[in-house]
Design a protein around this motif. Structure first.
Motif, PDB file in Angstrom:
ATOM      1  N   ALA A 210      36.356  32.261  63.079  1.00 41.66           N
ATOM      2  CA  ALA A 210      37.602  31.589  62.686  1.00 41.66           C
ATOM      3  C   ALA A 210      37.454  30.069  62.734  1.00 41.66           C
ATOM      4  CB  ALA A 210      38.752  32.027  63.589  1.00 41.66           C
ATOM      5  N   PHE A 211      36.418  29.581  63.420  1.00 42.31           N
ATOM      6  CA  PHE A 211      36.185  28.145  63.550  1.00 42.31           C
ATOM      7  C   PHE A 211      35.242  27.596  62.480  1.00 42.31           C
ATOM      8  CE2 PHE A 211      36.829  29.146  68.273  1.00 42.31           C
ATOM      9  CZ  PHE A 211      38.196  28.961  68.199  1.00 42.31           C
ATOM     10  N   GLU A 212      34.755  28.453  61.588  1.00 45.17           N
ATOM     11  CA  GLU A 212      33.863  28.011  60.519  1.00 45.17           C
ATOM     12  C   GLU A 212      34.583  26.976  59.654  1.00 45.17           C
ATOM     13  OE1 GLU A 212      30.685  28.947  60.104  1.00 45.17           O
ATOM     14  OE2 GLU A 212      30.603  30.655  61.472  1.00 45.17           O
ATOM     15  N   ASN A 213      33.901  25.870  59.344  1.00 42.35           N
ATOM     16  CA  ASN A 213      34.435  24.804  58.484  1.00 42.35           C
ATOM     17  C   ASN A 213      35.755  24.235  58.994  1.00 42.35           C
ATOM     18  OD1 ASN A 213      32.258  25.138  56.598  1.00 42.35           O
ATOM     19  ND2 ASN A 213      33.308  26.975  55.876  1.00 42.35           N
ATOM     20  N   VAL A 214      35.917  24.224  60.307  1.00 37.65           N
ATOM     21  CA  VAL A 214      37.138  23.713  60.937  1.00 37.65           C
ATOM     22  C   VAL A 214      36.741  22.580  61.888  1.00 37.65           C
ATOM     23  CG1 VAL A 214      39.041  24.310  62.479  1.00 37.65           C
ATOM     24  CG2 VAL A 214      38.278  25.957  60.777  1.00 37.65           C
ATOM     25  N   LYS A 215      37.470  21.465  61.812  1.00 35.93           N
ATOM     26  CA  LYS A 215      37.190  20.327  62.693  1.00 35.93           C
ATOM     27  C   LYS A 215      37.569  20.665  64.133  1.00 35.93           C
ATOM     28  CE  LYS A 215      37.682  16.939  59.090  1.00 35.93           C
ATOM     29  NZ  LYS A 215      38.295  15.740  58.600  1.00 35.93           N
ATOM     30  N   ARG A 216      36.976  19.924  65.053  1.00 29.48           N
ATOM     31  CA  ARG A 216      37.172  20.174  66.480  1.00 29.48           C
ATOM     32  C   ARG A 216      38.653  20.211  66.872  1.00 29.48           C
ATOM     33  NH1 ARG A 216      34.580  16.571  71.376  1.00 29.48           N
ATOM     34  NH2 ARG A 216      35.462  17.768  73.055  1.00 29.48           N
ATOM     35  N   LEU A 217      39.422  19.249  66.393  1.00 31.58           N
ATOM     36  CA  LEU A 217      40.847  19.212  66.721  1.00 31.58           C
ATOM     37  C   LEU A 217      41.554  20.467  66.226  1.00 31.58           C
ATOM     38  CD1 LEU A 217      43.348  17.736  67.821  1.00 31.58           C
ATOM     39  CD2 LEU A 217      43.553  16.632  65.597  1.00 31.58           C
ATOM     40  N   GLN A 218      41.214  20.918  65.039  1.00 33.58           N
ATOM     41  CA  GLN A 218      41.847  22.116  64.484  1.00 33.58           C
ATOM     42  C   GLN A 218      41.450  23.369  65.258  1.00 33.58           C
ATOM     43  OE1 GLN A 218      40.295  21.268  60.579  1.00 33.58           O
ATOM     44  NE2 GLN A 218      42.337  20.801  59.781  1.00 33.58           N
ATOM     45  N   LYS A 219      40.236  23.403  65.795  1.00 30.30           N
ATOM     46  CA  LYS A 219      39.812  24.530  66.642  1.00 30.30           C
ATOM     47  C   LYS A 219      40.719  24.605  67.866  1.00 30.30           C
ATOM     48  CE  LYS A 219      34.909  24.220  65.404  1.00 30.30           C
ATOM     49  NZ  LYS A 219      33.565  23.904  65.904  1.00 30.30           N
ATOM     50  N   HIS A 220      40.949  23.452  68.476  1.00 30.90           N
ATOM     51  CA  HIS A 220      41.814  23.397  69.662  1.00 30.90           C
ATOM     52  C   HIS A 220      43.245  23.791  69.306  1.00 30.90           C
ATOM     53  CE1 HIS A 220      39.189  21.179  72.717  1.00 30.90           C
ATOM     54  NE2 HIS A 220      38.410  21.515  71.704  1.00 30.90           N
ATOM     55  N   GLN A 221      43.702  23.374  68.139  1.00 27.24           N
ATOM     56  CA  GLN A 221      45.053  23.728  67.710  1.00 27.24           C
ATOM     57  C   GLN A 221      45.193  25.239  67.510  1.00 27.24           C
ATOM     58  OE1 GLN A 221      45.309  21.110  64.306  1.00 27.24           O
ATOM     59  NE2 GLN A 221      46.439  19.561  65.461  1.00 27.24           N
ATOM     60  N   LEU A 222      44.148  25.891  67.006  1.00 31.65           N
ATOM     61  CA  LEU A 222      44.177  27.349  66.851  1.00 31.65           C
ATOM     62  C   LEU A 222      44.293  28.047  68.205  1.00 31.65           C
ATOM     63  CD1 LEU A 222      41.450  27.803  64.083  1.00 31.65           C
ATOM     64  CD2 LEU A 222      43.893  28.292  63.864  1.00 31.65           C
ATOM     65  N   VAL A 223      43.559  27.538  69.193  1.00 28.09           N
ATOM     66  CA  VAL A 223      43.632  28.103  70.549  1.00 28.09           C
ATOM     67  C   VAL A 223      45.021  27.858  71.137  1.00 28.09           C
ATOM     68  CG1 VAL A 223      42.724  27.938  72.907  1.00 28.09           C
ATOM     69  CG2 VAL A 223      41.134  27.949  70.954  1.00 28.09           C
ATOM     70  N   HIS A 224      45.523  26.646  70.990  1.00 27.88           N
ATOM     71  CA  HIS A 224      46.859  26.324  71.509  1.00 27.88           C
ATOM     72  C   HIS A 224      47.931  27.195  70.863  1.00 27.88           C
ATOM     73  CE1 HIS A 224      46.678  22.582  74.049  1.00 27.88           C
ATOM     74  NE2 HIS A 224      45.412  22.765  73.717  1.00 27.88           N
ATOM     75  N   LYS A 225      47.821  27.427  69.572  1.00 32.09           N
ATOM     76  CA  LYS A 225      48.808  28.263  68.884  1.00 32.09           C
ATOM     77  C   LYS A 225      48.811  29.679  69.451  1.00 32.09           C
ATOM     78  CE  LYS A 225      50.413  29.801  64.422  1.00 32.09           C
ATOM     79  NZ  LYS A 225      50.256  29.811  62.981  1.00 32.09           N
TER      80      LYS A 225
END
Length: 143
Positions: A87-102
């Motif tokens: 799910a983190f493929e082609n996703v910036k670091r901040l967006q990875k963290h946002q996915l976890v936070h969500k």
């Protein structure tokens, strides 16, 4: 199974939704903390379950780092999550963290005080499994 004091009754009610065993506990109007004694790890279990459902990780470590802080023994408030997912493929670091936070929105509002996130793609994980050390507790005074 005993609960420590420190959380509001509202937070206790939210905690009880995630942890059905807590629904049977008496609530006298005093504030209640989500610290659980014994083998139960409701917050850790909720983190593990929600991240698994939301992000289908190939690797997941949920590390309770609360013991490193000035909290009662058995507290579940400070966590480090190491998660590897496509799910983190082609996703910036901040967006990875946002996915976890969500995925952990409810826990972040009610029971988690601090969350350290190491989020990697399978390729990044294959290249480096370094997750770094967590810093020592600074006592909450910002020293």
């Amino acid at each position: 199974m005993a609960l420590k004091f420190g959380r509001s009754v509202y937070q206790y009610a939210r905690f009880a939704k995630v942890n059905s065993f807590a629904k049977s506990l008496p609530c006298s109007g005093a504030s209640i903390h989500s610290t659980v004694m014994g083998d139960e790890k409701p917050v850790e279990t909720a983190i593990r379950t929600k991240l698994t459902e939301a992000l289908k990780p190939q690797h997941l470590d949920v590390i309770n780092e609360s013991y490193m802080h000035n909290v009662p023994k058995g507290t579940e408030s400070h966590f480090k999550v190491v998660i590897v997912s496509t799910a983190f493929e082609n996703v910036k670091r901040l967006q990875k963290h946002q996915l976890v936070h969500k995925a952990l929105e409810e826990e972040l509002e009610s029971s988690i005080h601090a969350l350290s996130i190491v989020a990697k793609t399978p390729k990044e994980w294959e290249t480096s499994q370094d997750v770094g050390q967590s810093p020592p507790c600074r006592g909450g005074a910002g020293l």
